[in-house]
Design a protein around this motif. Structure first.
Motif, short mmCIF file in Angstrom:
data_model
loop_
_atom_site.label_atom_id
_atom_site.label_comp_id
_atom_site.label_asym_id
_atom_site.label_seq_id
_atom_site.Cartn_x
_atom_site.Cartn_y
_atom_site.Cartn_z
N ARG A 99 -3.11 11.37 -11.80
CA ARG A 99 -1.79 10.22 -10.64
C ARG A 99 -0.63 11.10 -11.22
N ARG A 117 0.06 4.30 0.00
CA ARG A 117 -0.52 5.26 0.57
C ARG A 117 -0.11 5.72 1.81
N GLY A 118 0.28 7.02 2.29
CA GLY A 118 1.20 7.27 3.12
C GLY A 118 2.76 6.96 3.50
N TRP A 119 3.61 6.30 2.04
CA TRP A 119 4.86 6.43 2.61
C TRP A 119 5.52 7.57 3.41
N THR A 171 0.68 0.80 -10.57
CA THR A 171 0.28 2.05 -9.98
C THR A 171 1.70 2.95 -10.72
N ASP A 190 0.86 -1.10 0.39
CA ASP A 190 -0.09 -0.05 0.26
C ASP A 190 0.69 1.03 -0.20
N PRO A 194 -0.62 9.55 -2.61
CA PRO A 194 -2.01 8.93 -1.93
C PRO A 194 -3.38 9.19 -2.88
N MET A 195 -3.88 7.98 -3.09
CA MET A 195 -5.30 7.59 -3.68
C MET A 195 -5.77 8.39 -3.53
#
Length: 473
Positions: free
Chosen positions: A162, A60-62, A282, A58, A462-463
């Motif tokens: 994106r 998100r928020g890496w 991605t 995931d 983020p998506m």
């Protein structure tokens, strides 16, 4: 009589079925098949740490692994206020508005028009009012090809948004790391300058007491000048990074708190525990290249359909009023027509065939561009993984060196307090320790930036929910 009528109706039904089947065949033929995309992705990451399992990740928020609440807030603000993201969002809204109308050209349409006509012998003048209707049949793959082109445009707009988000998050994180790292460098270089000044003062005292030569003070003065000159580089980086952050957040001036020294973001004990296997899904560059393949296939189908006749059904209704006919009474007349409309390309010097061949080559080029995008994405991810692992070792070694020199400086202070050491030795140890800390700051920043590069290569951002289409005002 009844049997003949039944046979007639059956024959008519069969003719209609035959015509419908023929139109269906014509509508489906000449559709360029979508090429099968087989991305050259490795089975396992070659530069990933040993024991890493290729599991989905995931993204998100890496950036939260850096443990900086201010950075988290900056990214939230940037995603809301960045102008590049806003532009991409508007383009996506435009594409979403147009996408449902991809096949409108192959639906019946109606036009109204007026005109005035004077007879050649100038004996009468007519005012015309008419309606023209046209329905071009989507034959030879036109319907499917138009849908492909429209869907490709929508996909490109989605990947554009994106991609803007991915680049924005990476740039904000990178600029914040550079800003905080430069502030730490400025702090350490200031400490080195102060230690150099104290060292010069101590040496001057020794020279005055005839315990040292003037050459030592000259060297100390040169070291002090170099330390003062070195301060300009991090100051320039601070100004540049803060201003770039302001641009990324869509504002004219940096926030005042950015210029206040803060803690440097640091991964700490973080290590890569899973190698994302969904890079194709991605990474915006790869998704964009895939959309280009779809668009090229649609344009190839459209160019092939243009080689064949355009067949449709047309209708027209005209109503005319004689408004000047040698002073006679005015009158009006109407007429209606309905029938097939056929446009057959008999001879055009091979332009349409050449266009179809050219579009076929463009489709092959789009497939090659897709493969290149995958190769580039894999290469960037592999390089970033390798850099991240190597820089982790560099950071650990730099930390050990800084800790060791800090202990050595502490021991020298105790010796000086006991009258067993020199304050000059303390200053030398301080200077060496600060320089080692500078190396540690650089190592931390390099590892942080490699971390940013890795997740950018993997399409990390983020998506949020995509923007909804808005109607025209």
């Amino acid at each position: 009589m009844t049997a003949a009528r039944t046979l007639y109706r059956q024959a008519r039904s069969w003719r209609l079925l035959f015509m419908a089947a023929s139109l269906a065949v014509l509508a489906g033929c000449s559709v360029a098949p979508l090429p099968e995309l087989k991305p050259p992705v490795p089975d396992a990451w070659r530069n990933a740490p040993a024991g890493v399992a290729p599991a989905p990740a995931d993204l998100r928020g890496w950036w939260q692994a850096l443990g900086d609440a201010q950075l988290d807030a900056l990214i939230d603000r940037a995603l809301k206020n960045n102008l590049d993201v806003a532009q991409a969002a508007e383009r996506l809204r435009a594409a979403r508005i147009l996408n449902p109308h991809a096949h409108d050209a192959y639906l019946p349409n109606l036009h109204a028009k007026t005109n005035d006509v004077i007879s050649p012998d100038t004996s009468a003048s007519y005012f015309l009012v008419g309606f023209d209707a046209m329905w071009e049949l989507p034959l030879f793959g036109s319907w499917q090809s138009a849908g492909r082109v429209s869907q490709a445009q929508l996909n490109l707009a989605q990947t554009g948004l994106r991609g803007a988000q991915v680049s924005l998050v990476a740039e904000v994180t990178r600029r914040w790391i550079e800003l905080r790292s430069a502030q730490q460098q400025a702090r350490l270089l200031t400490a080195i300058r102060d230690a150099q000044q104290e060292k010069l003062h101590l040496l001057q005292t020794r020279v005055d007491l005839k315990l040292a030569s003037p050459a030592e003070t000259a060297r100390a003065q040169a070291e002090l000048s170099r330390a003062e000159a070195a301060l300009s580089e991090p100051q320039q980086a601070i100004i540049s990074s803060a201003q770039q952050l302001a641009v990324l957040l869509g504002q004219n001036e940096p926030d005042a708190q950015w210029l206040e020294p803060g803690t440097q973001p640091r991964l700490g004990q973080w290590q890569l525990t899973s190698a994302p296997a969904d890079l194709l899904r991605t990474r915006p560059e790869i998704a964009s290249a895939e959309a280009e393949v779809l668009r090229a296939a649609g344009e190839l189908g459209m160019s092939r359909a243009d080689i064949y006749p355009h067949i449709g059904i047309g209708a027209s209704m005209q109503w005319s009023v004689n408004i000047a006919s040698n002073h006679r009474a005015r009158n009006g007349e109407g007429i209606f027509s309905l029938g097939p409309v056929i446009d057959i390309p008999l001879f055009d010097w091979g332009q349409r065939v050449a266009a179809a061949h050219a579009k076929d080559h463009e489709l092959h080029a789009a497939v090659l561009a897709y493969r290149q995008a995958v190769l580039q994405g894999v290469a960037e991810a592999e390089i970033a993984m390798g850099d991240l692992e190597q820089l982790r070792g560099r950071e650990q070694a730099s930390q050990q060196a800084a800790d060791a020199l800090q202990s050595a400086t502490g021991a020298l202070r105790k010796r000086a307090e006991l009258g067993l050491g020199s304050h000059l030795d303390i200053q030398d140890s301080l200077i060496e320790g600060h320089r080692t800390e500078l190396e540690l700051v650089s190592a931390i920043a390099a590892r942080d930036l490699a971390y940013v590069s890795l997740y950018k290569a993997l399409g990390g951002a983020p998506m949020p929910a995509p923007p909804e289409p808005r109607g025209a005002d």
